[in-house]
Design a protein around this motif. Structure first.
Motif, short mmCIF file in Angstrom:
data_model
loop_
_atom_site.label_atom_id
_atom_site.label_comp_id
_atom_site.label_asym_id
_atom_site.label_seq_id
_atom_site.Cartn_x
_atom_site.Cartn_y
_atom_site.Cartn_z
N ALA A 144 0.82 -1.21 0.00
CA ALA A 144 0.00 0.00 0.00
C ALA A 144 0.85 1.26 0.00
O ALA A 144 0.60 2.19 -0.78
CB ALA A 144 -0.94 -0.01 1.21
N GLY A 145 1.86 1.29 0.84
CA GLY A 145 2.73 2.46 0.90
C GLY A 145 3.45 2.70 -0.41
O GLY A 145 3.55 3.84 -0.89
N ALA A 146 3.93 1.64 -1.02
CA ALA A 146 4.65 1.76 -2.29
C ALA A 146 3.73 2.23 -3.41
O ALA A 146 4.06 3.16 -4.16
CB ALA A 146 5.30 0.43 -2.65
N VAL A 147 2.57 1.60 -3.54
CA VAL A 147 1.66 1.95 -4.64
C VAL A 147 1.17 3.39 -4.49
O VAL A 147 1.16 4.15 -5.47
CB VAL A 147 0.47 0.96 -4.73
CG1 VAL A 147 -0.58 1.45 -5.72
CG2 VAL A 147 0.97 -0.42 -5.14
N ILE A 148 0.80 3.78 -3.29
CA ILE A 148 0.30 5.15 -3.09
C ILE A 148 1.41 6.16 -3.32
O ILE A 148 1.19 7.21 -3.92
CB ILE A 148 -0.35 5.32 -1.71
CG1 ILE A 148 -1.57 4.41 -1.57
CG2 ILE A 148 -0.73 6.78 -1.46
CD1 ILE A 148 -2.67 4.62 -2.60
N SER A 149 2.62 5.86 -2.89
CA SER A 149 3.74 6.76 -3.14
C SER A 149 3.97 6.94 -4.64
O SER A 149 4.18 8.06 -5.13
CB SER A 149 5.00 6.22 -2.46
OG SER A 149 6.09 7.07 -2.69
N ILE A 150 3.92 5.85 -5.37
CA ILE A 150 4.08 5.91 -6.83
C ILE A 150 2.91 6.66 -7.46
O ILE A 150 3.09 7.50 -8.35
CB ILE A 150 4.21 4.49 -7.42
CG1 ILE A 150 5.56 3.88 -7.00
CG2 ILE A 150 4.06 4.50 -8.95
CD1 ILE A 150 5.69 2.39 -7.26
N GLN A 151 1.71 6.40 -6.98
CA GLN A 151 0.52 7.09 -7.48
C GLN A 151 0.64 8.60 -7.28
O GLN A 151 0.34 9.38 -8.19
CB GLN A 151 -0.72 6.58 -6.74
CG GLN A 151 -2.00 7.32 -7.05
CD GLN A 151 -3.12 6.89 -6.12
OE1 GLN A 151 -3.17 5.75 -5.66
NE2 GLN A 151 -4.03 7.79 -5.85
N ILE A 152 1.09 9.03 -6.12
CA ILE A 152 1.25 10.46 -5.84
C ILE A 152 2.26 11.08 -6.80
O ILE A 152 2.00 12.14 -7.40
CB ILE A 152 1.66 10.69 -4.37
CG1 ILE A 152 0.49 10.34 -3.44
CG2 ILE A 152 2.13 12.12 -4.14
CD1 ILE A 152 0.86 10.26 -1.98
N GLN A 153 3.40 10.44 -6.97
CA GLN A 153 4.41 10.96 -7.89
C GLN A 153 3.86 11.02 -9.31
O GLN A 153 4.05 12.02 -10.01
CB GLN A 153 5.68 10.10 -7.84
CG GLN A 153 6.78 10.62 -8.75
CD GLN A 153 8.05 9.79 -8.66
OE1 GLN A 153 8.22 8.98 -7.76
NE2 GLN A 153 8.96 10.01 -9.59
N TRP A 154 3.16 9.98 -9.73
CA TRP A 154 2.58 9.91 -11.07
C TRP A 154 1.59 11.06 -11.30
O TRP A 154 1.64 11.74 -12.33
CB TRP A 154 1.91 8.55 -11.23
CG TRP A 154 1.21 8.29 -12.53
CD1 TRP A 154 1.78 8.17 -13.77
CD2 TRP A 154 -0.19 8.06 -12.71
NE1 TRP A 154 0.81 7.88 -14.70
CE2 TRP A 154 -0.40 7.81 -14.08
CE3 TRP A 154 -1.28 8.03 -11.85
CZ2 TRP A 154 -1.66 7.54 -14.61
CZ3 TRP A 154 -2.54 7.76 -12.36
CH2 TRP A 154 -2.72 7.52 -13.72
N ILE A 155 0.73 11.29 -10.33
CA ILE A 155 -0.26 12.38 -10.45
C ILE A 155 0.45 13.73 -10.45
O ILE A 155 0.16 14.59 -11.29
CB ILE A 155 -1.30 12.29 -9.32
CG1 ILE A 155 -2.22 11.08 -9.55
CG2 ILE A 155 -2.13 13.57 -9.24
CD1 ILE A 155 -3.16 10.78 -8.39
#
Length: 180
Positions: A144-155
């Protein structure tokens, strides 16, 4: 209207009211009274159903992700890349509200929500958890931490990659290439 539909309608109203208020105010400045008035729900409804405003966000996000996954063709037989592609497609559609939540400092709520949905998908056997690391008790939190961190950077970087590219990238990062 069924009780379930009424429950979803009220959750949508209170969530949208909260997002609207977050656009102009920090979360700490939003009172339950103002939120309820803007959502046209009673304070009794709020206190009976939610412990915090973060819980409103979590429940709405969980409902949105689960609903989205249910409408996908062959959702019960998706591999990790397909699941992540579907997730990033939904997050792309919800990018405006995600930016609002990120800017409001609610990334912990996004992480908690993703973890909850991930555990639901494992429990429903939609995600294959047969590999050893998936059984590690901290793996859902790591994921969860990894995916959300990547999602934030992507957005924040303007979603330059497509959701399909993000699905493939996450599959590579998590080394799920052996799953079909």
């Amino acid at each position: 209207m069924s009780p379930q539909e009424m429950k979803q309608l009220k959750l949508n109203r209170i969530y949208k009211a909260l997002l609207s208020l977050l656009a102009d105010h920090p979360l700490s400045d939003i009172s339950v009274s103002v939120l309820c008035r803007n959502a046209d729900v009673s304070r009794t409804y709020y206190y009976r159903n939610y412990k915090s405003m973060q819980e409103i966000i979590s429940r709405h996000q969980e409902m949105a992700i689960k609903s989205y996954l249910r409408i996908l063709p062959h959702a019960a037989h998706m591999n990790f890349t397909q699941l992540m592609t579907a997730y990033f497609r939904l997050m792309q559609r919800q990018s405006t509200e995600n930016i609002l939540l990120i800017n409001a400092g609610l990334t912990d709520t996004l992480i908690k929500t993703f973890r909850t949905v991930y555990l639901f998908l494992v429990d429903q056997k939609i995600i294959d958890s047969s590999n050893t690391r998936s059984h590690h008790r901290y793996f859902p939190s790591f994921m969860a931490g990894a995916v959300i961190s990547i999602q934030i950077q992507w957005i924040q970087e303007g979603m330059k990659e497509t959701p399909a590219e993000m699905g493939k990238m996450l599959n590579e990062l998590f080394s799920f290439a052996a799953q079909k």
